[in-house]
Design an enzyme around this catalytic site. Structure first.
Site: not given
Length: 284
Positions: A73, A78, A99, A114, A140, A142-143, A164, A168
């Site tokens: 996590t 990941k 994961n 996931d 978001g 991320g993974g 945000r 990215k």
């Protein structure tokens, strides 16, 4: 054995006990997993890290002969761990996220459970609600965002992304081959911890919720008896809400099936663990 992470909870082990690790986890999850393992007489012990660890460090730890594997996590980990694995299943490669790592005779195998959990949750709620979902926005980068994007696109849903940090987000959208389009969005997927905070404090989030039909929240502050502000918003606005538990339970069952395959009990005998065994002992 008593560990400060486990408080007063006692964990039985011997010289052949294998360890399972996670890069995150609350006190309640540590006790829950170890109690379940103990009740099954599995010769496994579960620990979490109180500090950040790099992908290379984590992979080296998981390769230890006393380690069975680990849950992965955290922001970026990941995907960052993939180059350090010996084999990675096609689904994990396609989503760009692992994961679950299993150590088999010193070789590390990477999986993604996931995607199964997320798809199970979303399909269930679309069917039960009768709502028509044609497009979605993921908040978001991320993974979880790669997993959500992969699953939703396979379901024929048009996907875009917000977050945000726009740089990215742009990088992740290019990586996932996503296009930018405006709302209102049928489905909003929160792939960040932001539901633990007042939504007005989260850049751009209230904007993407405007006009949405359904919201999925990967974050689960409620499991630690904390307020889920996103769930509160959905209750007030009559927006269909999918709690993270709806993804967590099916993915967890699949993950523990991988961890438990071929494991012995505390006396050295082979264990045969079914999906029903996991549901019962983990009380899900």
């Amino acid at each position: 054995m008593n560990n400060k992470n486990l408080a007063s909870f006692s964990v039985p082990f011997n010289t052949t006990t294998l360890f399972l690790f996670s890069t995150s986890g609350s006190q309640s999850s540590i006790e829950k997993h170890n109690k379940a393992l103990h009740s099954l007489s599995a010769n496994l012990t579960y620990f979490t890290f109180p500090h950040k660890i790099s992908a290379k460090e984590y992979a080296n730890l998981l390769k230890s002969p006393i380690t069975r594997g680990g849950a992965v996590t955290g922001q970026g980990l990941k995907s960052e761990i993939i180059p350090f694995l010996d084999e990675t299943e096609a689904l994990a490669q396609n989503t760009g996220a692992v994961n679950t790592v299993v150590n088999r005779n010193g070789k590390l195998y990477g999986y993604n459970t996931d995607a199964f959990g997320f798809e199970t949750a979303v399909k269930k709620h679309i069917k039960e609600s009768g709502l028509e979902i044609n497009n979605a926005v993921i908040y978001g980068n991320g993974g979880v965002s790669g997993v959500a994007s992969y699953v939703l696109k396979n379901m024929g849903i048009n996907v875009t992304m917000r977050g945000r940090n726009q740089d990215k987000v742009n990088k992740k959208m290019k990586e996932l081959k996503l296009t930018d389009f405006s709302g209102p969005f049928d489905l909003v997927v929160n792939a960040t911890p932001m539901s633990s905070y007042q939504l007005s404090e989260v850049a751009g989030f209230l904007e993407i919720l405007d006009g949405s039909k359904m919201v999925f929240d990967h974050n689960m502050p409620e499991k630690d008896n904390k307020i889920n502000y996103l769930e509160q918003f959905c209750l007030k606005t009559n927006t269909h809400f999918i709690p993270g538990k709806e993804m967590y339970v099916p993915q967890m069952i699949k993950q523990w099936k991988l961890f438990m395959d071929g494991v012995q009990d505390i006396s050295g005998n082979a264990l045969e663990i079914s999906e029903d065994d996991i549901k019962r002992h983990w009380n899900v």
